[in-house]
Design an enzyme around this catalytic site. Structure first.
Site, PDB file in Angstrom:
ATOM      1  N   LYS A   1       0.837  -1.202   0.000  1.00  0.00           N
ATOM      2  CA  LYS A   1       0.000   0.000   0.000  1.00  0.00           C
ATOM      3  C   LYS A   1       0.875   1.256   0.000  1.00  0.00           C
ATOM      4  CE  LYS A   1      -3.864   1.949   2.704  1.00  0.00           C
ATOM      5  NZ  LYS A   1      -4.726   1.695   3.890  1.00  0.00           N
TER       6      LYS A   1
ATOM      7  N   SER B   1      -9.399   2.311   2.871  1.00  0.00           N
ATOM      8  CA  SER B   1      -8.415   3.024   2.082  1.00  0.00           C
ATOM      9  C   SER B   1      -7.462   2.115   1.310  1.00  0.00           C
ATOM     10  CB  SER B   1      -7.588   3.950   2.983  1.00  0.00           C
ATOM     11  OG  SER B   1      -6.869   3.219   3.965  1.00  0.00           O
TER      12      SER B   1
ATOM     13  N   SER C   1     -10.086  -0.002   6.860  1.00  0.00           N
ATOM     14  CA  SER C   1      -9.408   0.147   5.575  1.00  0.00           C
ATOM     15  C   SER C   1      -8.875  -1.145   4.983  1.00  0.00           C
ATOM     16  CB  SER C   1      -8.262   1.158   5.701  1.00  0.00           C
ATOM     17  OG  SER C   1      -8.784   2.447   5.900  1.00  0.00           O
TER      18      SER C   1
END
Length: 478
Positions: free
Chosen positions: A81, A156, A180
């Site tokens: 990420k 996210s 997330s």
């Protein structure tokens, strides 16, 4: 071999490499080729590290040829990420303010994945500074679910979810402060496990203690439960630079083969406080009945939080705002001016969520802690009688890009926050996963399974049992 390796799980790749059936170089080449061909569909990747990935693959192959024992993730392509650092690769944080910054060291869990033989092939998309329940930013734009390219991948860790569901990589860890990991796992039909707080270390600086407000977790996102257990086994364990890190407490790989006859599950589809779309409730009902048929005891019962949804969300966002305001202070210390001259360079969603919100007072933060304590007590009361709590992960299926729902089943909600059922477990630090539960009109639905603190093995056991009963690996778009 062709492109066959991109259809394999991480565990399948490891076994193929150990048996001499697969080559690390060919595996990485296969995945890089697929990323080149398909990333434009979903916008899952921000950065693709072709050169360094190929060199790492060659090193992995030389190690095998030299007789070195392979690691538990030897030769497995992994995406990280884009709010976590990988040495030598840009970390944009989804922000124009940070674009161009190349990390000089790995985040703690990334270093562990590399030590286990994993090969980092790039960075996945996230909203600005990881703030958001969907994935969009002014660096590369929005990410969509592979099941419908006009709909959100969630956030996210939306880039991670999309990369997994489109078979761009078999492992793509995420991070979770309010859902997330679990939100994009549900929206993309993959498995996402938020571990017990502290199980996967988070080396935060300049504030080493920042991850407790609210609880921040890094954890595995995968297409199979076995892959999650394998990667969690690598990522977990204490770290000398994380004051909150804790030892791993179980054999997570062994947990996936355990029977579930002794597991007691409290089923609360809406956690007693959230509205749900009827089709989502029906799909979650079907999934939990499959666990019952597999041998678990399931009883429908709600946690008693002592607060309604609005009060719990207010407490969560009070704590989250403290964390976000501290992040702005960090940016100012680095020479940026997010509250002034650099404001126009930030995404509207970040401005509305962070900059246009007044910092909480000490009294407001203390009140939020009281609410947090009651939520913790309500969950603990249920865990005295039950091993797991099952619910929906999201109140709705993935919605069109940029169009979050304003109502759910006729109930008005906050469009940025009212459709996710994940925040309570970030207030309390319990482990929670989103496991694929089924589909509504071709769109994936996730079921959230949460366990007692340090009960990650029970979450994995039940998740694997559902995967055996209702396999999802052949349901991904091709």
């Amino acid at each position: 071999m062709g492109r066959e390796s991109t259809r394999r799980s991480a565990a399948g790749i490891v076994r193929g490499i150990r048996d001499g059936e697969l080559s690390p170089v060919e595996v990485v080449d296969d995945h890089l080729e697929r990323i080149r061909e398909r990333n434009d569909r979903t916008n899952a990747f921000v950065t693709v590290a072709e050169e360094s990935a190929r060199e790492a693959a060659r090193e992995a192959e030389r190690a095998l040829e030299g007789g070195e024992p392979p690691g538990p993730l030897h030769g497995v392509p992994v995406a990280v990420k884009d709010i976590d650092d990988v040495a030598g690769i840009e970390t944009t944080y989804g922000s124009r303010l940070r674009a161009g910054r190349v990390a000089d060291a790995d985040t703690a869990y990334v270093a562990r994945l590399r030590a286990a033989g994993a090969i980092i092939v790039g960075k996945t998309n996230a909203p600005e500074f990881g703030v958001g329940t969907t994935t969009d930013n002014r660096v590369v734009g929005p990410t969509s679910t592979p099941f419908d390219l006009e709909r959100t991948a969630g956030g996210s860790s939306g880039g991670a979810g999309a990369a997994l569901a489109d078979h761009l990589v078999p492992l793509a860890p995420g991070s979770d402060t309010g859902g997330s990991i679990r939100i994009p796992a549900s929206a993309c039909g993959v498995y996402g496990h938020k571990p017990t707080y502290g199980l996967v270390p988070n080396v935060d600086r300049p504030n080493a203690f920042a991850s407790h407000t609210p609880f921040y977790h890094a954890g595995p996102m995968t297409r199979t439960v076995e892959d999650a257990a394998r990667s969690l086994s690598v990522m977990a364990g204490p770290h000398r630079d994380d004051p909150h890190s804790v030892p791993a407490t179980d054999d997570y790989l062994a947990a996936i083969d355990r029977p579930i006859d002794d597991l007691r599950i409290a089923y609360s589809p809406d956690l007693g406080i959230y509205p749900l779309e009827p089709a989502v409730r029906e799909t979650t009902d079907d999934a939990v009945r499959a666990l019952e048929r597999a041998g678990a005891t399931v009883e429908e019962v709600d946690p008693e939080f002592g607060h309604d949804r609005a009060e719990i969300l207010e407490a969560f966002y009070t704590m989250a705002t403290v964390r976000w305001q501290a992040a702005l202070d960090d940016l100012e210390a680095q020479g940026f001016d997010p509250r002034g001259e650099d404001r126009d360079r930030l995404h509207d969603a970040f401005v509305g969520t962070v900059l246009d919100v007044d910092p909480p007072t000490v009294r407001e933060l203390t009140r939020a802690d009281v609410v947090r304590s009651r939520v913790f007590d309500g969950l603990q009361d249920r865990f005295e009688e039950y091993d797991l709590i099952a619910s929906a992960t999201l109140a709705t299926t993935p919605f069109p890009l940029g169009e979050p729902p304003e109502t759910i089943d006729g109930v008005d909600i906050g469009p940025r926050r009212g459709w996710v059922l994940t925040q309570p477990y970030n207030l309390t630090g319990h482990p929670a996963a989103s496991v694929p539960a089924g589909f509504v009109d071709g769109l994936p639905v996730g079921m959230q399974l949460a366990g007692e603190r340090f009960g990650d093995a029970d979450v994995l056991t039940a998740s694997a049992a559902l995967e055996r009963r209702r396999p999802w690996r052949d349901r991904y778009p091709t």
